[in-house]
Design a protein around this motif. Sequence first.
Motif, mmCIF file in Angstrom:
data_model
loop_
_atom_site.group_PDB
_atom_site.id
_atom_site.type_symbol
_atom_site.label_atom_id
_atom_site.label_comp_id
_atom_site.label_asym_id
_atom_site.label_seq_id
_atom_site.Cartn_x
_atom_site.Cartn_y
_atom_site.Cartn_z
ATOM 1 N N PRO A 217 5.691 -67.544 0.459
ATOM 2 C CA PRO A 217 7.021 -68.173 0.415
ATOM 3 C C PRO A 217 7.838 -67.661 -0.772
ATOM 4 C CG PRO A 217 5.355 -69.689 -0.375
ATOM 5 C CD PRO A 217 4.614 -68.491 0.135
ATOM 6 N N SER A 218 9.146 -67.612 -0.570
ATOM 7 C CA SER A 218 10.090 -67.188 -1.622
ATOM 8 C C SER A 218 9.704 -65.832 -2.205
ATOM 9 C CB SER A 218 10.161 -68.242 -2.727
ATOM 10 O OG SER A 218 10.573 -69.487 -2.208
ATOM 11 N N SER A 219 9.311 -64.894 -1.324
ATOM 12 C CA SER A 219 8.940 -63.538 -1.752
ATOM 13 C C SER A 219 9.772 -62.522 -0.980
ATOM 14 C CB SER A 219 7.448 -63.278 -1.526
ATOM 15 O OG SER A 219 6.660 -64.185 -2.262
ATOM 16 N N VAL A 220 10.024 -61.377 -1.606
ATOM 17 C CA VAL A 220 10.830 -60.322 -0.998
ATOM 18 C C VAL A 220 9.902 -59.316 -0.325
ATOM 19 C CG1 VAL A 220 12.497 -58.474 -1.413
ATOM 20 C CG2 VAL A 220 12.682 -60.630 -2.675
ATOM 21 N N TYR A 221 10.140 -59.068 0.965
ATOM 22 C CA TYR A 221 9.383 -58.084 1.734
ATOM 23 C C TYR A 221 10.338 -57.016 2.264
ATOM 24 C CZ TYR A 221 5.225 -61.062 1.753
ATOM 25 O OH TYR A 221 4.128 -61.788 1.394
ATOM 26 N N CYS A 222 9.875 -55.760 2.235
ATOM 27 C CA CYS A 222 10.622 -54.636 2.805
ATOM 28 C C CYS A 222 9.905 -54.175 4.071
ATOM 29 C CB CYS A 222 10.738 -53.489 1.807
ATOM 30 S SG CYS A 222 11.623 -53.929 0.279
ATOM 31 N N LEU A 223 10.678 -53.666 5.038
ATOM 32 C CA LEU A 223 10.074 -53.290 6.313
ATOM 33 C C LEU A 223 10.806 -52.111 6.948
ATOM 34 C CD1 LEU A 223 12.007 -54.513 8.832
ATOM 35 C CD2 LEU A 223 11.152 -56.641 7.890
ATOM 36 N N GLN A 224 10.084 -51.413 7.809
ATOM 37 C CA GLN A 224 10.574 -50.335 8.666
ATOM 38 C C GLN A 224 9.999 -50.529 10.061
ATOM 39 O OE1 GLN A 224 9.569 -46.652 6.442
ATOM 40 N NE2 GLN A 224 11.602 -45.953 6.989
ATOM 41 N N ILE A 225 10.810 -50.231 11.070
ATOM 42 C CA ILE A 225 10.358 -50.339 12.455
ATOM 43 C C ILE A 225 10.143 -48.929 13.002
ATOM 44 C CG2 ILE A 225 10.853 -51.221 14.749
ATOM 45 C CD1 ILE A 225 12.673 -53.277 13.472
ATOM 46 N N GLU A 226 8.943 -48.672 13.489
ATOM 47 C CA GLU A 226 8.618 -47.385 14.108
ATOM 48 C C GLU A 226 8.725 -47.520 15.623
ATOM 49 O OE1 GLU A 226 4.950 -44.137 14.422
ATOM 50 O OE2 GLU A 226 4.647 -46.092 13.482
ATOM 51 N N THR A 227 9.458 -46.590 16.224
ATOM 52 C CA THR A 227 9.638 -46.569 17.676
ATOM 53 C C THR A 227 8.871 -45.392 18.269
ATOM 54 O OG1 THR A 227 11.851 -47.465 17.374
ATOM 55 C CG2 THR A 227 11.326 -46.557 19.534
ATOM 56 N N GLN A 228 8.157 -45.633 19.354
ATOM 57 C CA GLN A 228 7.421 -44.575 20.051
ATOM 58 C C GLN A 228 7.767 -44.597 21.531
ATOM 59 O OE1 GLN A 228 3.186 -44.836 19.310
ATOM 60 N NE2 GLN A 228 3.327 -43.441 17.578
ATOM 61 N N LEU A 229 8.087 -43.425 22.061
ATOM 62 C CA LEU A 229 8.307 -43.252 23.497
ATOM 63 C C LEU A 229 6.997 -42.765 24.119
ATOM 64 C CD1 LEU A 229 10.175 -43.153 25.978
ATOM 65 C CD2 LEU A 229 10.755 -40.807 25.322
#
Length: 347
Positions: A217-229
């Motif tokens: 809780p109350s924490s900063v998270y970074c993210l990336q979404i990988e797309t695959q065909l």
Amino acid sequence: MKQLWWNIRQGLVPAIQDANRPLWLLWLLWLLLGDLGATAPPLDSFSQLAAPQHLNLHLYNDEQILSWAPSPPTNDTRPVVYQVEYKFISGSWNKVKDVNCTDITETKCDFTGGGGLNSFTGLRQVYLRVRAKQGSLTSEWVTLSQFTHYCDVTVGPPKNISVTPGERSLIIHFSPPFDVTTEATFTYCVHYWEKIGTQKVSGPFKKNSIVLNDLKPSSVYCLQIETQLIVKVGNTCPPRSSFSNVSCHETTENTYTSQLAIGISVGIFLVLTGACFFLFLKYQSRVKYWFQAPPKIPEQIKEYLKDPDQPILEVLDKDSSPKDDAWDSVSIISSAEKEQECVLHTL
């Protein structure tokens, strides 16, 4: 060339001196025809244009654009136009439907959104060719090597990405990069990490909505979404993948923790309020004494203190002279007769 002619001449002179004159004339005619044949241009250079060069096919998501370098300029002032045709691995050449790529002055043909998009999508193997035309003159066809959309396309990141922070979680919504046929599908993986932590991967998912749970809780998270065909039919193409841009988001607090904190704060406030009220009742006189207004000095005394020579005291004496007493009511407490009776009784 002069040296070559000198060598030939050195070899021919003895032969000419010993031979008959007609043979000498034949050799001379052969040399003249040979020189003319070396300098004469081919007939095709006058009847055809130079072909377009450097064909390139741009395949990004559902974008399909064929481009090329223009033909070299000529002395002819008439405009140069280009013609584009396509065919499948088995079939004849055809003009592209619903897209104007015949007799165009641009050096590109955009198939996106037209009939070519429906024809070239999927696993169909397609050939494209281009030629230049100027008046009645045409160039040779230049053919691009065959391509397959799902095998050669560059896949972009998901579109319309939105992240909603939740209680110890992040809720992610997005849409696919482009629409695909039943021959292929998209899968998604989420790469996420806390700013001071290691990277984790969640997935693969086929849905366009992903929830990351069990976060702090109350924490900063970074993210990336990988797309695959992924090609489902025949598995003839390697997966085509891409990553979205990095985005960072802060999770919300735990609901129970926040409610507990609010409850504790309210309890402390009530306890302090009750304690203050009890102390006020117990020490009410002192509180009144502490908060009563300080005594004020009469105005006459203030004037006297400012100027002692003034006859302030005489005025005060006059003001303090006895005055007639006045009563609103009179009560008789005892009489003289009763006092005498008490005295006789005691004697």
